[in-house]
Write a protein that holds these residues in place. Structure first.
Motif, PDB file in Angstrom:
ATOM      1  N   GLY A  44     -54.321  58.530  31.500  1.00 39.82           N
ATOM      2  CA  GLY A  44     -54.378  57.583  30.195  1.00 39.82           C
ATOM      3  C   GLY A  44     -53.575  56.504  29.744  1.00 39.82           C
ATOM      4  O   GLY A  44     -53.514  55.802  29.073  1.00 39.82           O
ATOM      5  N   ASP A  45     -52.440  56.598  30.702  1.00 36.35           N
ATOM      6  CA  ASP A  45     -51.367  55.608  30.540  1.00 36.35           C
ATOM      7  C   ASP A  45     -51.628  54.428  31.393  1.00 36.35           C
ATOM      8  O   ASP A  45     -51.572  54.448  32.644  1.00 36.35           O
ATOM      9  CB  ASP A  45     -49.932  56.121  30.728  1.00 36.35           C
ATOM     10  CG  ASP A  45     -49.530  57.255  29.692  1.00 36.35           C
ATOM     11  OD1 ASP A  45     -50.038  57.159  28.606  1.00 36.35           O
ATOM     12  OD2 ASP A  45     -49.083  58.282  30.134  1.00 36.35           O
ATOM     13  N   ALA A  46     -51.820  53.127  30.918  1.00 39.01           N
ATOM     14  CA  ALA A  46     -51.971  51.993  31.442  1.00 39.01           C
ATOM     15  C   ALA A  46     -51.077  50.932  30.840  1.00 39.01           C
ATOM     16  O   ALA A  46     -50.874  50.775  29.656  1.00 39.01           O
ATOM     17  CB  ALA A  46     -53.589  51.432  31.610  1.00 39.01           C
ATOM     18  N   MET A  47     -50.613  50.108  31.571  1.00 34.75           N
ATOM     19  CA  MET A  47     -49.732  49.198  30.985  1.00 34.75           C
ATOM     20  C   MET A  47     -50.219  47.633  31.793  1.00 34.75           C
ATOM     21  O   MET A  47     -50.216  47.600  32.932  1.00 34.75           O
ATOM     22  CB  MET A  47     -48.238  49.086  31.418  1.00 34.75           C
ATOM     23  CG  MET A  47     -47.411  50.320  30.791  1.00 34.75           C
ATOM     24  SD  MET A  47     -48.235  52.066  31.148  1.00 34.75           S
ATOM     25  CE  MET A  47     -47.595  52.209  32.736  1.00 34.75           C
ATOM     26  N   PRO A  48     -50.510  46.642  31.156  1.00 32.82           N
ATOM     27  CA  PRO A  48     -50.729  46.590  29.505  1.00 32.82           C
ATOM     28  C   PRO A  48     -51.825  47.473  29.286  1.00 32.82           C
ATOM     29  O   PRO A  48     -52.753  47.645  30.062  1.00 32.82           O
ATOM     30  CB  PRO A  48     -50.759  45.164  29.248  1.00 32.82           C
ATOM     31  CG  PRO A  48     -50.992  44.351  30.458  1.00 32.82           C
ATOM     32  CD  PRO A  48     -50.604  45.030  31.722  1.00 32.82           C
ATOM     33  N   ILE A  49     -51.792  47.762  27.813  1.00 34.10           N
ATOM     34  CA  ILE A  49     -52.964  48.570  27.510  1.00 34.10           C
ATOM     35  C   ILE A  49     -54.027  47.715  27.420  1.00 34.10           C
ATOM     36  O   ILE A  49     -55.350  48.678  27.047  1.00 34.10           O
ATOM     37  CB  ILE A  49     -52.348  49.181  25.982  1.00 34.10           C
ATOM     38  CG1 ILE A  49     -52.129  48.142  25.162  1.00 34.10           C
ATOM     39  CG2 ILE A  49     -51.011  50.022  26.120  1.00 34.10           C
ATOM     40  CD1 ILE A  49     -51.889  48.818  23.641  1.00 34.10           C
ATOM     41  N   SER A  50     -54.334  46.778  27.479  1.00 31.22           N
ATOM     42  CA  SER A  50     -55.570  45.682  27.447  1.00 31.22           C
ATOM     43  C   SER A  50     -56.515  46.374  28.695  1.00 31.22           C
ATOM     44  O   SER A  50     -57.471  45.560  28.720  1.00 31.22           O
ATOM     45  CB  SER A  50     -55.332  44.488  27.626  1.00 31.22           C
ATOM     46  OG  SER A  50     -54.541  44.026  28.595  1.00 31.22           O
ATOM     47  N   ALA A  51     -55.954  47.131  29.677  1.00 31.68           N
ATOM     48  CA  ALA A  51     -56.896  47.442  30.683  1.00 31.68           C
ATOM     49  C   ALA A  51     -58.319  47.982  30.247  1.00 31.68           C
ATOM     50  O   ALA A  51     -58.272  48.735  29.309  1.00 31.68           O
ATOM     51  CB  ALA A  51     -56.212  48.680  31.472  1.00 31.68           C
ATOM     52  N   GLN A  52     -59.212  47.802  30.995  1.00 27.25           N
ATOM     53  CA  GLN A  52     -60.648  48.343  30.976  1.00 27.25           C
ATOM     54  C   GLN A  52     -60.788  49.458  32.172  1.00 27.25           C
ATOM     55  O   GLN A  52     -60.052  49.095  33.033  1.00 27.25           O
ATOM     56  CB  GLN A  52     -61.726  47.251  31.071  1.00 27.25           C
ATOM     57  CG  GLN A  52     -61.778  46.228  29.877  1.00 27.25           C
ATOM     58  CD  GLN A  52     -62.732  45.319  30.056  1.00 27.25           C
ATOM     59  OE1 GLN A  52     -63.143  44.837  30.827  1.00 27.25           O
ATOM     60  NE2 GLN A  52     -63.687  45.200  28.860  1.00 27.25           N
ATOM     61  N   ALA A  53     -61.704  50.292  32.071  1.00 26.60           N
ATOM     62  CA  ALA A  53     -61.789  51.230  32.875  1.00 26.60           C
ATOM     63  C   ALA A  53     -63.302  51.500  33.321  1.00 26.60           C
ATOM     64  O   ALA A  53     -64.134  50.767  32.793  1.00 26.60           O
ATOM     65  CB  ALA A  53     -61.559  52.634  32.286  1.00 26.60           C
TER      66      ALA A  53
END
Length: 154
Positions: A92-101
Motif C-alpha cells: 500500500g506504500d507508493a512514492m510518490p503517492i500519486s500512483a495508480q494501480a
C-alpha cells in the motif's frame, strides 16, 4: 524458511517497456536504474534501506526506479510502470503517492482500488494489485525522477 530471489532482469525487462509520450527516440533519452532494498526500522525508529538479493517470507522490499533524462530536452507526460512480482504482495506504500494501480496491468485507477460486491463498493485487497504506474508530468533536461513501491515477500 522460504527464500525469495530478487528477479532484477525480469523487472528490468518489464519496466523498460514503460510508455513514453511526446518524445522521439525515447529509448535514447531516458536511463532507468532499478534498486531493490530491504526496508528496516532502526533502533531510533528511522527507516533504513539495505540492498538485498534474497529475503525470507515477511520481509518488506522496496523497488525503486530512478529515471534520468539524458538529453537537453524536457520530457513531458512520461508514463512509467513498476510490476509487483507474483510472489510479493504490495503493502500500500507508493512514492510518490500519486500512483495508480491495476489488477490486470491494463486498467488503472487511483488507489485504493474499489469494486462492487453485493451492491456495495469495497476495497480490493493489495494482494490483487499487479502493477503501479505514475505519470511524471515533466522530467526536465538532464534531471532525474524516482518512483518506488513497497512489497512483502510471500
Amino acid at each position: 524458511m522460504k527464500r525469495f530471489k530478487i528477479l532484477r532482469n525480469v523487472l528490468l525487462a518489464t519496466i523498460a517497456s514503460s510508455s513514453l509520450l511526446n518524445i522521439a527516440h525515447a529509448e535514447d533519452a531516458l536511463k532507468m536504474e532499478l534498486t531493490a532494498n530491504q526496508v528496516i526500522k532502526n533502533a531510533e525508529g528511522k527507516t533504513v534501506y539495505t540492498p538485498v538479493r534474497t529475503a525470507p517470507a515477511g520481509t518488506v522490499i522496496q523497488y525503486k526506479a530512478n529515471y534520468t533524462n539524458t538529453v537537453n530536452k524536457d520530457i513531458n507526460d512520461l508514463m512509467v510502470t513498476l510490476p509487483i512480482p507474483a510472489n510479493m504482495t504490495f503493502t500500500g506504500d507508493a512514492m510518490p503517492i500519486s500512483a495508480q494501480a491495476s489488477t490486470d496491468g491494463k486498467n488503472y485507477a487511483d488507489m485504493p482500488l474499489m469494486r462492487k460486491v453485493d451492491g456495495k463498493m469495497v476495497k480490493i485487497p493489495y494482494s490483487e494489485y499487479r502493477t503501479l504506474r505514475w505519470n511524471i508530468k515533466l522530467l526536465p533536461a538532464k534531471k532525474s525522477a524516482a518512483v518506488a513501491l513497497n512489497t512483502t515477500v510471500n
